[in-house]
Each structure stands twice: as structure tokens, then as C-alpha cells.
Design a protein around this motif. Sequence first.
Motif, PDB file in Angstrom:
ATOM      1  N   ALA A  36       0.858  -1.188   0.000  1.00 17.91           N
ATOM      2  CA  ALA A  36       0.000   0.000   0.000  1.00 17.91           C
ATOM      3  C   ALA A  36       0.891   1.235   0.000  1.00 17.91           C
ATOM      4  N   GLU A  37       0.535   2.217  -0.817  1.00 17.70           N
ATOM      5  CA  GLU A  37       1.342   3.434  -0.939  1.00 17.70           C
ATOM      6  C   GLU A  37       0.945   4.529   0.052  1.00 17.70           C
ATOM      7  N   SER A  38      -0.040   4.274   0.884  1.00 16.90           N
ATOM      8  CA  SER A  38      -0.453   5.255   1.895  1.00 16.90           C
ATOM      9  C   SER A  38      -1.189   4.516   3.013  1.00 16.90           C
ATOM     10  N   VAL A  39      -1.407   5.229   4.089  1.00 17.36           N
ATOM     11  CA  VAL A  39      -2.152   4.639   5.201  1.00 17.36           C
ATOM     12  C   VAL A  39      -3.601   4.384   4.775  1.00 17.36           C
ATOM     13  N   ASP A  40      -4.189   5.317   4.038  1.00 13.99           N
ATOM     14  CA  ASP A  40      -5.567   5.111   3.569  1.00 13.99           C
ATOM     15  C   ASP A  40      -5.669   3.846   2.719  1.00 13.99           C
ATOM     16  N   GLU A  41      -4.707   3.669   1.817  1.00  9.43           N
ATOM     17  CA  GLU A  41      -4.712   2.460   0.988  1.00  9.43           C
ATOM     18  C   GLU A  41      -4.486   1.213   1.849  1.00  9.43           C
ATOM     19  N   ALA A  42      -3.672   1.334   2.872  1.00  6.52           N
ATOM     20  CA  ALA A  42      -3.439   0.183   3.766  1.00  6.52           C
ATOM     21  C   ALA A  42      -4.739  -0.247   4.443  1.00  6.52           C
ATOM     22  N   ILE A  60       4.437  -3.983   7.945  1.00  6.33           N
ATOM     23  CA  ILE A  60       5.692  -3.236   7.950  1.00  6.33           C
ATOM     24  C   ILE A  60       5.377  -1.857   7.392  1.00  6.33           C
ATOM     25  N   SER A  61       5.634  -0.832   8.182  1.00  8.61           N
ATOM     26  CA  SER A  61       5.275   0.521   7.754  1.00  8.61           C
ATOM     27  C   SER A  61       6.470   1.462   7.788  1.00  8.61           C
ATOM     28  N   ASP A  62       6.505   2.315   6.782  1.00 14.21           N
ATOM     29  CA  ASP A  62       7.427   3.446   6.785  1.00 14.21           C
ATOM     30  C   ASP A  62       6.933   4.420   7.861  1.00 14.21           C
ATOM     31  N   TRP A  63       7.768   5.349   8.259  1.00  7.76           N
ATOM     32  CA  TRP A  63       7.315   6.360   9.211  1.00  7.76           C
ATOM     33  C   TRP A  63       6.889   7.641   8.503  1.00  7.76           C
ATOM     34  N   LEU A  64       7.781   8.189   7.663  1.00 10.73           N
ATOM     35  CA  LEU A  64       7.511   9.485   7.048  1.00 10.73           C
ATOM     36  C   LEU A  64       6.747   9.298   5.747  1.00 10.73           C
ATOM     37  N   MET A  65       5.443   9.511   5.812  1.00  3.96           N
ATOM     38  CA  MET A  65       4.577   9.408   4.639  1.00  3.96           C
ATOM     39  C   MET A  65       3.634  10.606   4.652  1.00  3.96           C
ATOM     40  N   PRO A  66       3.177  11.025   3.465  1.00  3.43           N
ATOM     41  CA  PRO A  66       2.199  12.120   3.426  1.00  3.43           C
ATOM     42  C   PRO A  66       0.922  11.731   4.182  1.00  3.43           C
ATOM     43  N   GLY A  67       0.335  12.706   4.829  1.00  2.00           N
ATOM     44  CA  GLY A  67      -0.903  12.417   5.571  1.00  2.00           C
ATOM     45  C   GLY A  67      -0.577  11.855   6.934  1.00  2.00           C
ATOM     46  N   VAL A  68      -0.894  10.611   7.140  1.00  2.33           N
ATOM     47  CA  VAL A  68      -0.699   9.948   8.431  1.00  2.33           C
ATOM     48  C   VAL A  68       0.706   9.349   8.504  1.00  2.33           C
ATOM     49  N   LYS A  69       1.414   9.621   9.586  1.00  3.34           N
ATOM     50  CA  LYS A  69       2.749   9.046   9.778  1.00  3.34           C
ATOM     51  C   LYS A  69       2.628   7.590  10.254  1.00  3.34           C
ATOM     52  N   PHE A  81      -6.361  -4.190  15.932  1.00  3.00           N
ATOM     53  CA  PHE A  81      -5.920  -5.563  15.666  1.00  3.00           C
ATOM     54  C   PHE A  81      -4.666  -5.861  16.498  1.00  3.00           C
ATOM     55  N   PRO A  82      -4.826  -6.112  17.784  1.00  6.18           N
ATOM     56  CA  PRO A  82      -3.647  -6.265  18.653  1.00  6.18           C
ATOM     57  C   PRO A  82      -2.785  -7.490  18.348  1.00  6.18           C
ATOM     58  N   CYS A  83      -3.277  -8.439  17.600  1.00  3.64           N
ATOM     59  CA  CYS A  83      -2.489  -9.639  17.306  1.00  3.64           C
ATOM     60  C   CYS A  83      -1.536  -9.466  16.118  1.00  3.64           C
ATOM     61  N   ILE A  84      -1.734  -8.453  15.313  1.00  3.92           N
ATOM     62  CA  ILE A  84      -0.876  -8.247  14.148  1.00  3.92           C
ATOM     63  C   ILE A  84       0.490  -7.754  14.617  1.00  3.92           C
ATOM     64  N   VAL A  85       1.538  -8.373  14.100  1.00  2.00           N
ATOM     65  CA  VAL A  85       2.906  -7.979  14.418  1.00  2.00           C
ATOM     66  C   VAL A  85       3.225  -6.680  13.674  1.00  2.00           C
ATOM     67  N   THR A  86       3.738  -5.694  14.400  1.00  9.12           N
ATOM     68  CA  THR A  86       4.037  -4.403  13.788  1.00  9.12           C
ATOM     69  C   THR A  86       5.546  -4.194  13.673  1.00  9.12           C
ATOM     70  N   MET A  87       5.935  -3.677  12.508  1.00  8.74           N
ATOM     71  CA  MET A  87       7.344  -3.370  12.267  1.00  8.74           C
ATOM     72  C   MET A  87       7.433  -2.009  11.582  1.00  8.74           C
ATOM     73  N   MET A  88       8.482  -1.279  11.884  1.00 13.33           N
ATOM     74  CA  MET A  88       8.709   0.012  11.239  1.00 13.33           C
ATOM     75  C   MET A  88      10.009  -0.077  10.456  1.00 13.33           C
ATOM     76  N   LEU A  89       9.941   0.324   9.190  1.00 14.91           N
ATOM     77  CA  LEU A  89      11.103   0.323   8.304  1.00 14.91           C
ATOM     78  C   LEU A  89      11.230   1.735   7.757  1.00 14.91           C
ATOM     79  N   THR A  90      12.209   2.460   8.229  1.00 14.35           N
ATOM     80  CA  THR A  90      12.319   3.861   7.833  1.00 14.35           C
ATOM     81  C   THR A  90      13.740   4.367   8.016  1.00 14.35           C
ATOM     82  N   GLY A  91      14.005   5.457   7.365  1.00 21.91           N
ATOM     83  CA  GLY A  91      15.294   6.090   7.523  1.00 21.91           C
ATOM     84  C   GLY A  91      15.195   7.409   8.243  1.00 21.91           C
ATOM     85  N   GLN A  92      13.975   7.817   8.617  1.00 19.33           N
ATOM     86  CA  GLN A  92      13.822   9.167   9.111  1.00 19.33           C
ATOM     87  C   GLN A  92      13.006   9.307  10.399  1.00 19.33           C
ATOM     88  N   ALA A  93      12.665   8.265  11.050  1.00 20.85           N
ATOM     89  CA  ALA A  93      11.844   8.389  12.265  1.00 20.85           C
ATOM     90  C   ALA A  93      12.643   9.001  13.400  1.00 20.85           C
TER      91      ALA A  93
END
Length: 137
Positions: A36-42, A60-69, A81-93
Motif C-alpha cells: 500500500a502506498e499510503s495509510v488510507d490504501e493500507a 511493515i510501515s514506513d514512518w515518514l509518509m504524506p498524511g498519516v505518519k 488488531f492487537p495480534c498483528i505484528v508491527t514493524m517500522m522500516l524507515t530512515g527518518q523516524a
Amino acid sequence: MPHSAIICVDDEPIVLRSLRDQISKNFGDRHQCEIAESVDEAWEVIDELNEDKITILVIISDWLMPGVKGDEFLVELHQKFPCIVTMMLTGQADESAIERVRQHANLHAYITKPWAEEILMGEIQSGLQKFDGVEHL
């Protein structure tokens, strides 16, 4: 088709293609990879997968994206969805964003860009171990 999924969210198409290719190569026989190219699309992808009864295992989410970070997205995702594993992949957080995700979204891993494929795949694999023994896998 696998009945479980890994979702990648990033506003850079080249990053998404690379993630999809690497994840499909390493986990494609067991889990589908959606991008997904945005949080809305996700959120649209999440709704579609839920309608199709496909279990979302990792996001797996980037941090710096237009709209919602990415940190805001992962915190909201974790609340729904507390069971989903969350990961952040970014160069700018910044550190406060990472800490917020750790505290409020049970962040499994934080990986910086550019990433090493073996490190990212290892973190995904360790996140997937949370689901070991679960019937739907």
C-alpha cells in the motif's frame, strides 16, 4: 493461495516493489504479500483481506509518509488488531515516534533504510513465530 498475509506500507513505489519481491521470495509459499502506498490504501487492503478471511500476520510501515505518519498508523492498527505484528522500516523516524510505537503498538522491530534483506527477513520470521502452532497457518 495462502490464507495469511504480510502488508507493506510505504509511499515510495520502488521500496514497495523491493519489499514485495524479497518477502514473496522468502515467504511467498506460505503468506501473500500486499503493498500500500499510503495509510488510507493500507486500511482498504486490510478491509479487503478481512472480507476474504485472510489473516494479516505482519505489517511493515514506513514512518515518514504524506498524511498519516507510520507511528500514528501502527498505534491505531494495534488498537484495532492487537495480534498483528508491527514493524517500522524507515530512515527518518525520530526517537519519540519509535518509542511511541514501542509503548502503544507493541513494536516488534525497527529497521533502518537501506535495509539488509537477511535482517528484515529474520525479523519477519521471528515475528511470525508468534503464530507458530496456530491452526490457520
